[in-house]
Design a protein around this motif. Structure first.
Motif, PDB file in Angstrom:
ATOM      1  N   CYS B 143       0.866  -1.179   0.000  1.00 30.40           N
ATOM      2  CA  CYS B 143       0.000   0.000   0.000  1.00 30.40           C
ATOM      3  C   CYS B 143       0.909   1.238   0.000  1.00 30.40           C
ATOM      4  O   CYS B 143       1.983   1.224   0.604  1.00 30.40           O
ATOM      5  CB  CYS B 143      -0.871  -0.037   1.252  1.00 30.40           C
ATOM      6  SG  CYS B 143      -2.115   1.232   1.330  1.00 30.40           S
ATOM      7  N   ARG B 144       0.479   2.292  -0.720  1.00 33.45           N
ATOM      8  CA  ARG B 144       1.384   3.436  -0.934  1.00 33.45           C
ATOM      9  C   ARG B 144       0.839   4.726  -0.324  1.00 33.45           C
ATOM     10  O   ARG B 144      -0.373   4.921  -0.244  1.00 33.45           O
ATOM     11  CB  ARG B 144       1.632   3.607  -2.429  1.00 33.45           C
ATOM     12  CG  ARG B 144       2.415   2.436  -2.973  1.00 33.45           C
ATOM     13  CD  ARG B 144       2.711   2.489  -4.439  1.00 33.45           C
ATOM     14  NE  ARG B 144       3.560   1.345  -4.780  1.00 33.45           N
ATOM     15  CZ  ARG B 144       4.895   1.350  -4.673  1.00 33.45           C
ATOM     16  NH1 ARG B 144       5.532   2.441  -4.272  1.00 33.45           N
ATOM     17  NH2 ARG B 144       5.579   0.267  -4.967  1.00 33.45           N
ATOM     18  N   ASN B 145       1.765   5.584   0.074  1.00 31.90           N
ATOM     19  CA  ASN B 145       1.392   6.847   0.709  1.00 31.90           C
ATOM     20  C   ASN B 145       0.907   7.836  -0.350  1.00 31.90           C
ATOM     21  O   ASN B 145       1.633   8.109  -1.306  1.00 31.90           O
ATOM     22  CB  ASN B 145       2.605   7.433   1.451  1.00 31.90           C
ATOM     23  CG  ASN B 145       2.217   8.580   2.363  1.00 31.90           C
ATOM     24  OD1 ASN B 145       1.491   9.489   1.966  1.00 31.90           O
ATOM     25  ND2 ASN B 145       2.681   8.527   3.595  1.00 31.90           N
ATOM     26  N   PRO B 146      -0.295   8.380  -0.195  1.00 32.78           N
ATOM     27  CA  PRO B 146      -0.823   9.278  -1.239  1.00 32.78           C
ATOM     28  C   PRO B 146      -0.069  10.608  -1.346  1.00 32.78           C
ATOM     29  O   PRO B 146      -0.183  11.294  -2.356  1.00 32.78           O
ATOM     30  CB  PRO B 146      -2.269   9.511  -0.803  1.00 32.78           C
ATOM     31  CG  PRO B 146      -2.294   9.223   0.655  1.00 32.78           C
ATOM     32  CD  PRO B 146      -1.258   8.176   0.905  1.00 32.78           C
ATOM     33  N   TRP B 147       0.701  10.961  -0.321  1.00 35.82           N
ATOM     34  CA  TRP B 147       1.480  12.206  -0.389  1.00 35.82           C
ATOM     35  C   TRP B 147       2.746  12.012  -1.206  1.00 35.82           C
ATOM     36  O   TRP B 147       3.327  12.980  -1.698  1.00 35.82           O
ATOM     37  CB  TRP B 147       1.828  12.688   1.030  1.00 35.82           C
ATOM     38  CG  TRP B 147       0.611  13.161   1.764  1.00 35.82           C
ATOM     39  CD1 TRP B 147      -0.175  12.439   2.620  1.00 35.82           C
ATOM     40  CD2 TRP B 147       0.005  14.442   1.666  1.00 35.82           C
ATOM     41  NE1 TRP B 147      -1.221  13.191   3.063  1.00 35.82           N
ATOM     42  CE2 TRP B 147      -1.129  14.433   2.508  1.00 35.82           C
ATOM     43  CE3 TRP B 147       0.313  15.616   0.972  1.00 35.82           C
ATOM     44  CZ2 TRP B 147      -1.969  15.539   2.656  1.00 35.82           C
ATOM     45  CZ3 TRP B 147      -0.514  16.732   1.119  1.00 35.82           C
ATOM     46  CH2 TRP B 147      -1.639  16.685   1.950  1.00 35.82           C
ATOM     47  N   ASP B 148       3.202  10.798  -1.329  1.00 37.41           N
ATOM     48  CA  ASP B 148       4.362  10.449  -2.151  1.00 37.41           C
ATOM     49  C   ASP B 148       4.333   8.934  -2.300  1.00 37.41           C
ATOM     50  O   ASP B 148       4.633   8.211  -1.340  1.00 37.41           O
ATOM     51  CB  ASP B 148       5.667  10.909  -1.473  1.00 37.41           C
ATOM     52  CG  ASP B 148       6.910  10.510  -2.265  1.00 37.41           C
ATOM     53  OD1 ASP B 148       6.784   9.717  -3.219  1.00 37.41           O
ATOM     54  OD2 ASP B 148       8.003  10.979  -1.909  1.00 37.41           O
ATOM     55  N   VAL B 149       3.974   8.475  -3.492  1.00 35.75           N
ATOM     56  CA  VAL B 149       3.729   7.037  -3.655  1.00 35.75           C
ATOM     57  C   VAL B 149       4.987   6.184  -3.516  1.00 35.75           C
ATOM     58  O   VAL B 149       4.905   4.958  -3.447  1.00 35.75           O
ATOM     59  CB  VAL B 149       3.030   6.713  -4.999  1.00 35.75           C
ATOM     60  CG1 VAL B 149       1.624   7.304  -5.026  1.00 35.75           C
ATOM     61  CG2 VAL B 149       3.854   7.190  -6.182  1.00 35.75           C
ATOM     62  N   GLU B 150       6.143   6.828  -3.448  1.00 35.19           N
ATOM     63  CA  GLU B 150       7.375   6.071  -3.199  1.00 35.19           C
ATOM     64  C   GLU B 150       7.553   5.795  -1.707  1.00 35.19           C
ATOM     65  O   GLU B 150       8.458   5.068  -1.307  1.00 35.19           O
ATOM     66  CB  GLU B 150       8.602   6.851  -3.712  1.00 35.19           C
ATOM     67  CG  GLU B 150       8.596   7.123  -5.219  1.00 35.19           C
ATOM     68  CD  GLU B 150       8.476   5.849  -6.037  1.00 35.19           C
ATOM     69  OE1 GLU B 150       9.146   4.858  -5.691  1.00 35.19           O
ATOM     70  OE2 GLU B 150       7.677   5.831  -6.994  1.00 35.19           O
ATOM     71  N   ARG B 151       6.722   6.402  -0.883  1.00 31.09           N
ATOM     72  CA  ARG B 151       6.890   6.277   0.574  1.00 31.09           C
ATOM     73  C   ARG B 151       5.809   5.379   1.181  1.00 31.09           C
ATOM     74  O   ARG B 151       4.737   5.209   0.609  1.00 31.09           O
ATOM     75  CB  ARG B 151       6.825   7.660   1.243  1.00 31.09           C
ATOM     76  CG  ARG B 151       8.006   8.526   0.881  1.00 31.09           C
ATOM     77  CD  ARG B 151       7.899   9.927   1.456  1.00 31.09           C
ATOM     78  NE  ARG B 151       8.951  10.753   0.910  1.00 31.09           N
ATOM     79  CZ  ARG B 151      10.182  10.858   1.423  1.00 31.09           C
ATOM     80  NH1 ARG B 151      10.478  10.223   2.533  1.00 31.09           N
ATOM     81  NH2 ARG B 151      11.082  11.612   0.838  1.00 31.09           N
ATOM     82  N   THR B 152       6.105   4.859   2.361  1.00 33.80           N
ATOM     83  CA  THR B 152       5.137   4.019   3.068  1.00 33.80           C
ATOM     84  C   THR B 152       4.023   4.892   3.662  1.00 33.80           C
ATOM     85  O   THR B 152       4.280   5.997   4.130  1.00 33.80           O
ATOM     86  CB  THR B 152       5.823   3.207   4.193  1.00 33.80           C
ATOM     87  OG1 THR B 152       4.804   2.520   4.930  1.00 33.80           O
ATOM     88  CG2 THR B 152       6.586   4.082   5.161  1.00 33.80           C
TER      89      THR B 152
END
Lengths: 60, 472
Positions: B143-152
């Motif tokens: 699952c990806r962080n919507p503020w930065d999809v490279e982050r958890t």
């Protein structure tokens, strides 16, 4: 420590690889370091019976 | 751009539904549209139950239009972390082993939400068996962080936080054994409440570590958390750790005033080894609360140094107890992360576990003494910003161990069972920062009021990630 951990897990019929043993040993040793703070905890004064009922410390 | 229905909060939607200006079906369709647009990029859902949701929405619509409005959750679409049972629906726990598990009955919290007229849109991604903090699930994807999809997005309730933050759900339920509601809420810029242990039934929520587990809401605002809590709180004979308590109208306690409130700050534990931007954001918010009439007192709590050991021993031992038989017979079906945790949990002795419970009791007594001096405690929710997926987190440009640090500020309140809420308190490098507010047992109304007051003082803290308004 590695040998003891491997023997303990195998003694419980739990499969473990050498790389897992290394990682688990490192984590277990880091836990033992956390335990060093026990000196300031007077555990003798804590009645274990008080905590046998989970959630018992949360009361209004 | 006008606000779409799925962008609204429960507090905004409830009067519209009550007054028949908006139908539950319209809200549900808006939410399902958003899931269709975004979820392939974020992977918040394990299963989307669109047909069932539309059927439930039509039923809610008919009830409301017939004059049988049940309350603020009636007709509100919510999604549920996939370790909370919904009867006759696959509930995977994010695992291969339970990949086809269909419970015969729903969790008590699901039953309570149903009674309140909630519509269920799907089951949400999580770390396998909720045993993790990054929602990198080996069976259902990361699952990806919507503020930065490279982050958890944080875990284990990553899907719950992501779907709420991106308007793929109006609100969600998660579970929290070490930080798993509050951490993803913080990383995704929303509100996450871990209630007092025993206030919300855990019956039908698959255990990670039963004495540390909690079920709670992830919402867009503190007021929405109050509405969901009002629905799910209360004694349950099916849960042995459930506590008899007076049910409270939490939303009525959100006065927006903190005049006379005594805030406790513990610098030694909760402001030690913290990203400087996070510390500044939290302290600025505390200053805002002071200007609004609260006072601040510095407190000392020596037993906090023992929390990490007691929490970790308790968590791994209980988790290994739950999974012991499968660890022997189906070891290969566990993902690497949980497999290692479960093997580690086979090592503590009975003495180790019971000493951890003694420490727990001491920590509880220490907090009880503290709450004679102050009304709430405030801390950062987490010590660093959301890390890049697969990389070590950074505190002030230095790499640190995720296992040792990620839940450091959250775990004392799993160990003690005290209520804690994470609320957005600003941004650092374009990423949200969460502030944790903790209260005495069963004082959820008090901590939610502090969170609500901060929201009123700083409306700029409530933002949606740019990806949320993506148009296809």
């Amino acid at each position: 420590m590695k040998e003891i951990i491997e023997k303990t897990l195998k003694g419980k019929n739990i499969k473990v690889t050498q790389s897992e043993v290394a990682a688990i040993t490192a984590q277990w040793e880091s836990f033992q370091k956390l335990k060093s703070g026990f000196d300031i905890a007077n555990l003798d004064e804590s009645d274990i019976a008080l905590t046998h009922n989970l959630g018992s410390d949360c009361r209004e | 751009m006008s606000e779409k229905l799925n962008e609204k909060t429960i507090s905004e939607l409830a009067p519209l539904i009550k007054n028949k200006q908006v139908s539950p079906k319209e809200v549900t369709l808006a939410v399902l549209d958003q899931i269709g647009i975004l979820d392939n990029q974020l992977n918040a859902f394990i299963e989307i139950t669109a047909k069932k949701a539309i059927k439930q929405a039509k039923e809610a619509e008919a009830e409301v239009f017939a004059g049988n409005y049940r309350g603020p959750l009636h007709g509100i679409p919510m999604a549920i972390k996939d370790n909370i049972y919904i009867a006759n629906e696959v509930t995977t726990m994010g695992s291969k082993i339970h990949g086809k598990f269909i419970p015969k009955e729903s969790a008590t919290v699901v039953e309570k939400l149903k009674e309140n007229g909630v519509i269920f849109t799907g089951k949400l991604n999580l770390d396998e068996y909720a045993a993790g903090t990054t929602n990198e699930n080996p069976h259902y994807g990361t699952c990806r962080n919507p503020w930065d999809v490279e982050r958890t997005p944080g875990g284990s309730s990553g899907g719950s936080a992501v779907s709420t933050a991106t308007n793929m759900a109006i609100a969600t339920l998660g579970t929290d054994t070490g930080c798993s509601i509050r951490l993803p809420a913080s990383f995704c810029g929303i509100t996450g409440l871990k209630p007092t242990h025993g206030l919300v039934s855990k019956y039908g929520a698959f255990p990670l570590a039963w004495s540390l587990d909690h079920v709670g809401p992830l919402t867009k605002t503190a007021k929405d958390a109050a509405y969901v809590l009002e629905a799910i709180a209360g004694y349950d004979v099916k849960d042995p750790s459930s506590v008899f308590t007076t049910t409270t109208n939490y939303s009525d306690q959100l006065t927006g005033s903190v005049r006379g409130l005594r805030i406790g700050i513990n610098e030694d534990y909760f402001f030690n080894q913290v990203e400087i931007g996070i510390e500044e954001a939290v302290k600025k918010s505390i200053s805002s609360l002071e200007r609004a009439g609260a006072t601040v007192e510095i407190i000392k709590m020596p037993s906090l140094s023992l929390v990490d050991y007691a929490q970790k021993i308790t968590m791994i031992t209980e988790a290994s107890t739950v999974h012991h038989n499968n660890l022997i017979s189906r070891e290969q079906d566990f993902g690497n992360n949980i497999r290692q945790i479960l093997k580690l949990g086979e090592l503590p002795s009975a003495v180790d576990y019971l000493q951890a419970q003694q420490i727990r009791h001491q920590v509880n007594q220490d907090f009880n003494r503290t709450f004679e001096k102050v009304d709430v405690l405030i801390s950062p929710t987490n010590p660093f910003l959301p890390p890049i997926i697969g990389e070590k987190p950074l505190i002030n440009k230095t790499e640190v161990s995720i296992f040792e640090h990620i839940s450091r500020f959250a775990i004392p309140f799993n160990l003690t069972g005290l209520p804690a809420v994470s609320v957005p308190c600003g941004f650092v490098d374009g990423l949200p920062v969460g502030m944790q507010i903790i209260g005495p047992a069963f004082k959820e109304g008090r901590i939610l009021n502090v969170a609500h007051t901060l929201e009123q003082l700083h409306p700029e803290f409530k933002k949606v990630p740019p990806i949320t308004r993506q148009i296809v």
